[in-house]
Design an enzyme around this catalytic site. Structure first.
Site, PDB file in Angstrom:
ATOM      1  N   ASP A 167       0.810  -1.228   0.000  1.00 13.37           N
ATOM      2  CA  ASP A 167       0.000   0.000   0.000  1.00 13.37           C
ATOM      3  C   ASP A 167       0.839   1.271   0.000  1.00 13.37           C
ATOM      4  OD1 ASP A 167      -2.261  -1.632   0.111  1.00 13.37           O
ATOM      5  OD2 ASP A 167      -2.266  -1.631   2.303  1.00 13.37           O
ATOM      6  N   LYS A 185       2.125   2.106  -5.017  1.00 12.37           N
ATOM      7  CA  LYS A 185       2.757   1.512  -6.218  1.00 12.37           C
ATOM      8  C   LYS A 185       1.922   1.785  -7.466  1.00 12.37           C
ATOM      9  CE  LYS A 185       2.496  -2.518  -4.281  1.00 12.37           C
ATOM     10  NZ  LYS A 185       2.095  -2.125  -2.927  1.00 12.37           N
ATOM     11  N   GLY A 205      -4.604  -4.309  -3.601  1.00 14.07           N
ATOM     12  CA  GLY A 205      -5.605  -3.274  -3.836  1.00 14.07           C
ATOM     13  C   GLY A 205      -4.835  -2.065  -4.329  1.00 14.07           C
ATOM     14  N   HIS A 206      -4.952  -1.752  -5.600  1.00  7.80           N
ATOM     15  CA  HIS A 206      -4.132  -0.711  -6.220  1.00  7.80           C
ATOM     16  C   HIS A 206      -5.017   0.454  -6.671  1.00  7.80           C
ATOM     17  CE1 HIS A 206      -0.685  -3.767  -7.173  1.00  7.80           C
ATOM     18  NE2 HIS A 206      -0.875  -3.556  -5.891  1.00  7.80           N
ATOM     19  N   GLN A 257       2.018  -6.064  -3.157  1.00  7.24           N
ATOM     20  CA  GLN A 257       2.543  -6.183  -1.783  1.00  7.24           C
ATOM     21  C   GLN A 257       3.855  -5.393  -1.651  1.00  7.24           C
ATOM     22  OE1 GLN A 257       1.419  -9.529  -3.297  1.00  7.24           O
ATOM     23  NE2 GLN A 257      -0.472  -8.544  -2.745  1.00  7.24           N
TER      24      GLN A 257
HETATM   25  P1  GDP Z   1      -0.615   0.313  -3.573  1.00  5.27           P
HETATM   26  O1  GDP Z   1      -1.233  -0.946  -3.095  1.00  5.27           O
HETATM   27  O2  GDP Z   1       0.833   0.391  -3.246  1.00  5.27           O
HETATM   28  O3  GDP Z   1      -0.878   0.622  -5.019  1.00  5.27           O
HETATM   29  O4  GDP Z   1      -1.293   1.496  -2.723  1.00  5.27           O
HETATM   30  P2  GDP Z   1      -2.868   1.641  -2.366  1.00  5.27           P
HETATM   31  O5  GDP Z   1      -3.586   2.097  -3.573  1.00  5.27           O
HETATM   32  O6  GDP Z   1      -3.364   0.429  -1.679  1.00  5.27           O
HETATM   33  O7  GDP Z   1      -2.792   2.745  -1.232  1.00  5.27           O
HETATM   34  C1  GDP Z   1      -2.241   3.998  -1.447  1.00  5.27           C
HETATM   35  C2  GDP Z   1      -3.310   5.045  -1.137  1.00  5.27           C
HETATM   36  O8  GDP Z   1      -2.702   6.308  -1.019  1.00  5.27           O
HETATM   37  C3  GDP Z   1      -4.342   5.199  -2.242  1.00  5.27           C
HETATM   38  O9  GDP Z   1      -5.571   5.557  -1.680  1.00  5.27           O
HETATM   39  C4  GDP Z   1      -3.784   6.343  -3.080  1.00  5.27           C
HETATM   40  O10 GDP Z   1      -4.791   7.056  -3.805  1.00  5.27           O
HETATM   41  C5  GDP Z   1      -3.203   7.207  -1.997  1.00  5.27           C
HETATM   42  N1  GDP Z   1      -2.038   8.004  -2.394  1.00  5.27           N
HETATM   43  C6  GDP Z   1      -1.020   7.685  -3.224  1.00  5.27           C
HETATM   44  N2  GDP Z   1      -0.084   8.651  -3.247  1.00  5.27           N
HETATM   45  C7  GDP Z   1      -0.520   9.605  -2.398  1.00  5.27           C
HETATM   46  C8  GDP Z   1       0.027  10.856  -1.951  1.00  5.27           C
HETATM   47  O11 GDP Z   1       1.107  11.275  -2.334  1.00  5.27           O
HETATM   48  N3  GDP Z   1      -0.691  11.554  -1.028  1.00  5.27           N
HETATM   49  C9  GDP Z   1      -1.888  11.121  -0.558  1.00  5.27           C
HETATM   50  N4  GDP Z   1      -2.521  11.876   0.342  1.00  5.27           N
HETATM   51  N5  GDP Z   1      -2.430   9.961  -0.950  1.00  5.27           N
HETATM   52  C10 GDP Z   1      -1.752   9.213  -1.849  1.00  5.27           C
HETATM   53  P1  IMO Z   2      -0.885  -4.189  -2.203  1.00  3.72           P
HETATM   54  O1  IMO Z   2      -0.443  -4.748  -3.530  1.00  3.72           O
HETATM   55  C1  IMO Z   2      -0.907  -4.528   2.114  1.00  3.72           C
HETATM   56  C2  IMO Z   2      -0.872  -8.594   3.748  1.00  3.72           C
HETATM   57  C3  IMO Z   2      -2.079  -9.069   4.522  1.00  3.72           C
HETATM   58  C4  IMO Z   2      -1.420 -10.026   5.492  1.00  3.72           C
HETATM   59  C5  IMO Z   2      -0.331 -10.681   4.638  1.00  3.72           C
HETATM   60  C6  IMO Z   2      -0.731 -12.008   4.011  1.00  3.72           C
HETATM   61  O2  IMO Z   2      -2.163  -3.455  -2.274  1.00  3.72           O
HETATM   62  O3  IMO Z   2       0.219  -3.415  -1.589  1.00  3.72           O
HETATM   63  P2  IMO Z   2      -2.311 -12.675   1.977  1.00  3.72           P
HETATM   64  O4  IMO Z   2      -3.773 -12.428   1.747  1.00  3.72           O
HETATM   65  O5  IMO Z   2      -1.436 -12.132   0.906  1.00  3.72           O
HETATM   66  O6  IMO Z   2      -2.006 -14.109   2.279  1.00  3.72           O
HETATM   67  O7  IMO Z   2      -1.976 -11.878   3.346  1.00  3.72           O
HETATM   68  O8  IMO Z   2      -0.060  -9.748   3.591  1.00  3.72           O
HETATM   69  N1  IMO Z   2      -1.156  -8.098   2.379  1.00  3.72           N
HETATM   70  C7  IMO Z   2      -1.111  -6.806   2.032  1.00  3.72           C
HETATM   71  N2  IMO Z   2      -0.918  -5.699   2.789  1.00  3.72           N
HETATM   72  N3  IMO Z   2      -1.054  -4.430   0.772  1.00  3.72           N
HETATM   73  C8  IMO Z   2      -1.212  -5.530   0.014  1.00  3.72           C
HETATM   74  O9  IMO Z   2      -1.195  -5.489  -1.324  1.00  3.72           O
HETATM   75  C9  IMO Z   2      -1.296  -6.792   0.638  1.00  3.72           C
HETATM   76  N4  IMO Z   2      -1.481  -8.056   0.203  1.00  3.72           N
HETATM   77  C10 IMO Z   2      -1.378  -8.835   1.269  1.00  3.72           C
HETATM   78  O10 IMO Z   2      -2.715  -7.985   5.180  1.00  3.72           O
HETATM   79  O11 IMO Z   2      -0.779  -9.321   6.506  1.00  3.72           O
HETATM   80 MG    MG Z   3      -2.779  -1.571  -1.820  1.00  7.49          MG
END
Ligand code: GDP
Ligand code: IMO
Ligand code: MG
Length: 426
Positions: free
Chosen positions: A13, A16, A40-41, A224
């Site tokens: 999270d 990416k 979750g991207h 991840q």
């Molecule tokens: P990922 O799994 O690494 O792709 O990240 P996620 O999408 O799960 O979580 C990142 C969250 O931060 C999302 O809700 C993005 O919209 C938000 N986000 C990304 N970059 C920024 C930033 O620079 N500032 C803020 N406030 N939010 C951001």
């Molecule tokens: P993105 O791509 C954050 C965490 C789960 C748990 C561990 C194992 O959005 O960054 P799993 O379901 O993979 O067997 O869970 O990994 N986890 C993540 N945490 N972002 C993710 O993906 C994750 N995918 C799995 O919360 O701790």
């Molecule tokens: Mg994510």
């Protein structure tokens, strides 16, 4: 742009997807190389939010080839749900392809995962996303899983159904769960063959070779993060694949020599979802403030994310094990209203008093480690509209410079908000 891997440098999270979307405009092909719909991207463009789980975050550009690679695991129903959602949003999926070598998450993988996670007596509670990831990769490694290509071969199906049932039914029985018959699996596989048919790329070898000859630019999208890697993360509190950049060479169909650049993505602080050690975690009102300002709730599960100060020990470890060439720092804007910002520069082992900036990989010993912090002054102004490095407040520049010094690679991207536009390139 060079062929680049985007890899999470923390516990997932990190943002990416935002970085992948930004770089995708200069790439020809975007490959997801591992994981499944545990990811979750989020990508935000012109205030519209798009969420992806399996589909590469480059899909918003019409002309880019988006490829779900051999190292991924795919839950057919969840995949279809994601596809239908994207179609509803008017997204063109004609360039979306799936490797026939990707593995399939079967319904019993979710049943097993639920049972194992709820059985605190005999197993480690990981706090998984409950998407069947662990059991699917377990079956793949035990050589009793289904690959997508098997759906289109009667002999493969016959063989795999026989061996899967022998392997899975005793496990299901041991948890008092419903078992499956040959007929159940035949029906499921028939349905899945139809789901995947429009996206399957049976001549992938020719295509990948062609792209390589044409010198198409490839962006490898990790899911991840390094600290959730099954080999290098906080084992056993990890996912079941290799998010590290090396995973891109295994999970894409292109070998390591194709990779030219590796961008790690780190938040300006840290978060983690699920169980496991997190040395700079803040369980006080500062952690709460980070969670609220940063909207730190999981994209896939909605769970509140644990929050903490930036840990340069983790960052340095990620630089090493993922071979990072530069870092993207996201969510810097979340600190706009902070008086003080801390960076963990080392850990103190309370048993010996030894201070070290090398990451201790024995996570069950982490209770003995204390973070050593240095304190930085907050810049106390809104940076979300800044688009040039020079326009950042000096205190924000100082914070970034110190991070660079600590993890010893340059920062290439700074993100100051979720939108594609809220980005500073260096
Ligand atoms: P990922 O799994 O690494 O792709 O990240 P996620 O999408 O799960 O979580 C990142 C969250 O931060 C999302 O809700 C993005 O919209 C938000 N986000 C990304 N970059 C920024 C930033 O620079 N500032 C803020 N406030 N939010 C951001
Ligand atoms: P993105 O791509 C954050 C965490 C789960 C748990 C561990 C194992 O959005 O960054 P799993 O379901 O993979 O067997 O869970 O990994 N986890 C993540 N945490 N972002 C993710 O993906 C994750 N995918 C799995 O919360 O701790
Ligand atoms: Mg994510």
């Amino acid at each position: 742009m060079k062929n680049t891997v985007v890899v999470g440098a923390q516990w997932g999270d990190e943002g990416k997807a935002k970085v992948t979307d930004l770089l995708a405009q200069n790439a020809d092909m975007i490959i997801r190389y591992q994981g499944g719909c545990n990811a979750g991207h989020t990508v935000v463009v012109d205030e519209k939010t798009y969420k992806f789980h399996l589909v590469p975050s480059g899909i918003l550009y019409k002309d880019k080839i988006c490829y779900i690679g051999p190292g991924t695991v795919i839950h057919p129903e969840m995949f279809m749900k994601e596809i239908l959602g994207l179609v509803k949003n008017g997204i063109d999926l004609s360039n979306l392809k799936i490797s026939p070598l990707a593995s399939i998450t079967m319904p019993y993988h979710l049943d097993i995962e639920n049972a194992v996670e709820n059985d605190a007596k005999t197993s480690n509670k990981i706090g998984t996303t409950k998407k069947g990831i662990g059991p699917t990769y377990t079956d793949k490694m035990a050589r009793v899983g289904f690959k997508i290509q098997d759906l289109y071969s009667p002999d493969a199906l016959k063989n795999n159904i026989f061996h899967s049932l022998n392997s899975i039914n005793p496990k299901l029985q041991s948890y008092g769960l419903k078992t499956y018959s040959k007929y159940d699996l035949e029906l499921l596989c028939h349905k899945y063959a139809e789901y995947f048919a429009p996206y399957i790329d049976l001549d992938w070898q020719e295509k990948l070779s062609e792209y390589k000859k044409e010198k198409k630019t490839i962006l490898f999208e990790g899911a991840q993060g390094v600290m959730l890697d099954v080999d290098y993360g906080t084992y056993p509190f990890v996912t079941s694949s290799n998010p590290i950049a090396g995973g891109a060479a295994v999970g894409s169909g292109y070998g390591p020599s194709t990779i030219e650049d590796v961008i790690g993505v780190s938040k300006a602080y840290m978060t983690r979802v699920g169980e496991g050690s997190f040395i700079t975690e803040l369980t006080d009102e500062i952690g709460e403030k980070l969670r609220e300002i940063g909207h730190e709730y999981g994209t896939t599960t909605g769970r509140p994310r644990r929050c903490g100060w930036f840990d340069a020990v983790v960052a340095k470890y990620a630089v090493l094990v993922s071979g990072l060439t530069s870092m993207a720092i996201t969510k810097l804007d979340v600190f706009d209203d902070f008086d003080e910002i801390k960076i963990c520069t080392a850990y103190k082992d309370t048993r010996t008093g030894k201070i070290s900036s090398s990451y201790p990989t024995q996570v069950f010993e982490h209770k003995f480690f204390e973070p050593i912090y240095e304190v930085h002054k907050g810049w106390k102004c809104d940076i979300s509209n800044v688009r040039n490095y020079d326009d950042l407040p000096q205190l924000a520049k100082d914070y970034l410079k110190r991070l660079e010094e600590l993890f010893e690679i340059p920062i290439s991207i700074i993100s100051v908000g979720p939108d594609r536009e809220q980005t500073i390139f260096l």
